[in-house]
Scaffold this active site. Structure first.
Site, PDB file in Angstrom:
ATOM      1  N   HIS A   1     -20.448  25.948  42.482  1.00 45.96           N
ATOM      2  CA  HIS A   1     -19.870  24.648  42.856  1.00 45.96           C
ATOM      3  C   HIS A   1     -20.506  24.156  44.148  1.00 45.96           C
ATOM      4  O   HIS A   1     -19.843  23.879  45.142  1.00 45.96           O
ATOM      5  CB  HIS A   1     -18.353  24.789  42.995  1.00 45.96           C
ATOM      6  CG  HIS A   1     -17.616  23.471  42.966  1.00 45.96           C
ATOM      7  ND1 HIS A   1     -17.347  22.742  44.095  1.00 45.96           N
ATOM      8  CD2 HIS A   1     -17.086  22.772  41.937  1.00 45.96           C
ATOM      9  CE1 HIS A   1     -16.670  21.651  43.763  1.00 45.96           C
ATOM     10  NE2 HIS A   1     -16.500  21.635  42.454  1.00 45.96           N
TER      11      HIS A   1
ATOM     12  N   HIS B   1     -10.054  17.059  37.916  1.00 43.09           N
ATOM     13  CA  HIS B   1     -11.155  16.274  38.442  1.00 43.09           C
ATOM     14  C   HIS B   1     -12.267  16.301  37.393  1.00 43.09           C
ATOM     15  O   HIS B   1     -12.441  17.293  36.667  1.00 43.09           O
ATOM     16  CB  HIS B   1     -11.650  16.845  39.773  1.00 43.09           C
ATOM     17  CG  HIS B   1     -10.851  16.348  40.944  1.00 43.09           C
ATOM     18  ND1 HIS B   1     -10.742  17.057  42.125  1.00 43.09           N
ATOM     19  CD2 HIS B   1     -10.115  15.222  41.119  1.00 43.09           C
ATOM     20  CE1 HIS B   1      -9.982  16.378  42.975  1.00 43.09           C
ATOM     21  NE2 HIS B   1      -9.591  15.263  42.387  1.00 43.09           N
TER      22      HIS B   1
ATOM     23  N   ASP C   1     -15.493  16.644  37.251  1.00 46.58           N
ATOM     24  CA  ASP C   1     -16.545  17.658  37.171  1.00 46.58           C
ATOM     25  C   ASP C   1     -16.030  18.983  36.620  1.00 46.58           C
ATOM     26  O   ASP C   1     -16.823  19.908  36.398  1.00 46.58           O
ATOM     27  CB  ASP C   1     -17.208  17.858  38.541  1.00 46.58           C
ATOM     28  CG  ASP C   1     -16.231  18.163  39.668  1.00 46.58           C
ATOM     29  OD1 ASP C   1     -15.085  17.684  39.605  1.00 46.58           O
ATOM     30  OD2 ASP C   1     -16.616  18.877  40.619  1.00 46.58           O
TER      31      ASP C   1
ATOM     32  N   HIS D   1      -8.153  22.170  37.096  1.00 51.33           N
ATOM     33  CA  HIS D   1      -7.561  20.907  37.527  1.00 51.33           C
ATOM     34  C   HIS D   1      -8.316  19.761  36.864  1.00 51.33           C
ATOM     35  O   HIS D   1      -9.375  19.972  36.252  1.00 51.33           O
ATOM     36  CB  HIS D   1      -7.574  20.776  39.041  1.00 51.33           C
ATOM     37  CG  HIS D   1      -8.946  20.686  39.652  1.00 51.33           C
ATOM     38  ND1 HIS D   1      -9.860  21.720  39.603  1.00 51.33           N
ATOM     39  CD2 HIS D   1      -9.570  19.672  40.325  1.00 51.33           C
ATOM     40  CE1 HIS D   1     -10.971  21.369  40.224  1.00 51.33           C
ATOM     41  NE2 HIS D   1     -10.820  20.120  40.662  1.00 51.33           N
TER      42      HIS D   1
END
EC number: 3.1.26.11
Length: 303
Positions: free
Chosen positions: A260, A63, A65, A61
């Protein structure tokens, strides 16, 4: 060689000891880079890795990071004059972000970068090691998890070969053609199970988490929060370490990699402790620049 090289393990913001996300899967001749966050190019340098072998990049995705390192990686691929095409898989709903990252700055763009946007309820594509699958997850923007499955093969059984009098070059011919004389490959071999890998980042619990993880040899899964913050995890579309362990248990995973991690928890052993409450198999709390081997191939039973 089949191994995962961990380039970054932080969520949202890097820390002194954890870079933004980045995971490189080496699967024989296929090298796949997952979620290159900011700083991935430098992390690859620290790990002794070149961009040249990379065949494909998988973005879960958009985002930052998980994707802000993409421009640097693509520009380095051009700089190093990588001769083969490099395919980039990403959510089609994030096409605007991909386009911006693809041409974030001016550079000599001389590499063959193949855009492969993913949309809909599922994506499946044959690649040299087997089949790459992507399924949508539950997050605050369109997100996909990935799975790689190697097809089953055959393993020759020496005692069965000897019983049929097959030796030397005849073994290779039998393996290539499927039979030699009146002896078939099935008579002198057993099924060699294929190996599998799943990569699941930012998501709340949903059916596709379990489908992606089902029976895999190696599962890389986010465990951003601990149970004490489970309500926050659910609100922002993330998992706890305890949930990651339960997924691995219920899905029959062989080896679990947690990653994560939120910066709010300075002690990574707490993630292991929570996951071990559910999952009794091998667990790794990922560390930057660490390497994780796939577990040995499951052995077939000789009938």
């Amino acid at each position: 060689m089949r191994e995962l090289i961990v380039l970054g393990t932080a969520s949202q913001v890097p820390t002194r000891h954890r870079n933004h996300n980045g995971y490189l899967l080496r699967w024989d001749d296929e090298v796949i880079l997952f979620d290159p966050g900011e700083g991935t190019q430098r992390q690859m340098l620290m790990a002794g890795l070149a961009v040249t072998p990379i065949k494909r990049i998988c973005i879960t995705h958009f985002h930052g990071d998980h994707s802000l390192g993409l421009p640097g990686i693509l520009q380095r691929i051009s700089l190093d004059k990588v001769a083969h095409p490099v395919t980039v898989h990403y959510p089609a709903a994030g096409q605007e972000f991909y386009d911006r990252l693809r041409h974030a700055t001016s550079y000599w763009d001389n590499a063959e970068i193949v855009a492969s946007p993913i949309e809909g309820a599922s994506f499946s594509q044959p690649i040299p090691p087997g089949r790459l699958t992507a399924l949508p997850l539950r997050h605050s923007l369109p997100t996909y998890g990935y799975r790689l499955d190697e097809p089953a093969g055959r393993r020759m059984v020496p005692s069965l070969l000897a019983a049929h009098g097959i030796t030397g070059p005849a073994v290779g011919e039998l393996n290539r053609t499927g039979w030699i004389g009146d002896v078939t490959l099935d008579q002198v071999s057993v099924e060699r199970p294929g190996q599998s890998f799943a990569f699941i980042m930012d998501t709340g619990l949903c059916d596709n988490v379990f489908e992606l993880a089902a029976g895999v040899d190696l599962l890389v899964i986010e465990s951003t929060f601990l149970t004490e913050d489970a309500a926050m995890a659910a609100m922002v579309g993330h998992l706890t370490a305890a949930q990651a362990g339960a997924v691995a248990r219920d899905a029959g995973v062989r080896k679990l990699v947690l990653t994560h991690f939120s910066q709010r928890y300075p002690d990574p052993s707490r993630f292991l402790d929570e996951a071990r409450q559910s999952f009794t198999g091998e667990i790794v709390a990922a560390e930057d620049l660490g390497r994780v081997r796939l577990p040995p191939r499951r052995e077939a039973t000789v009938g």
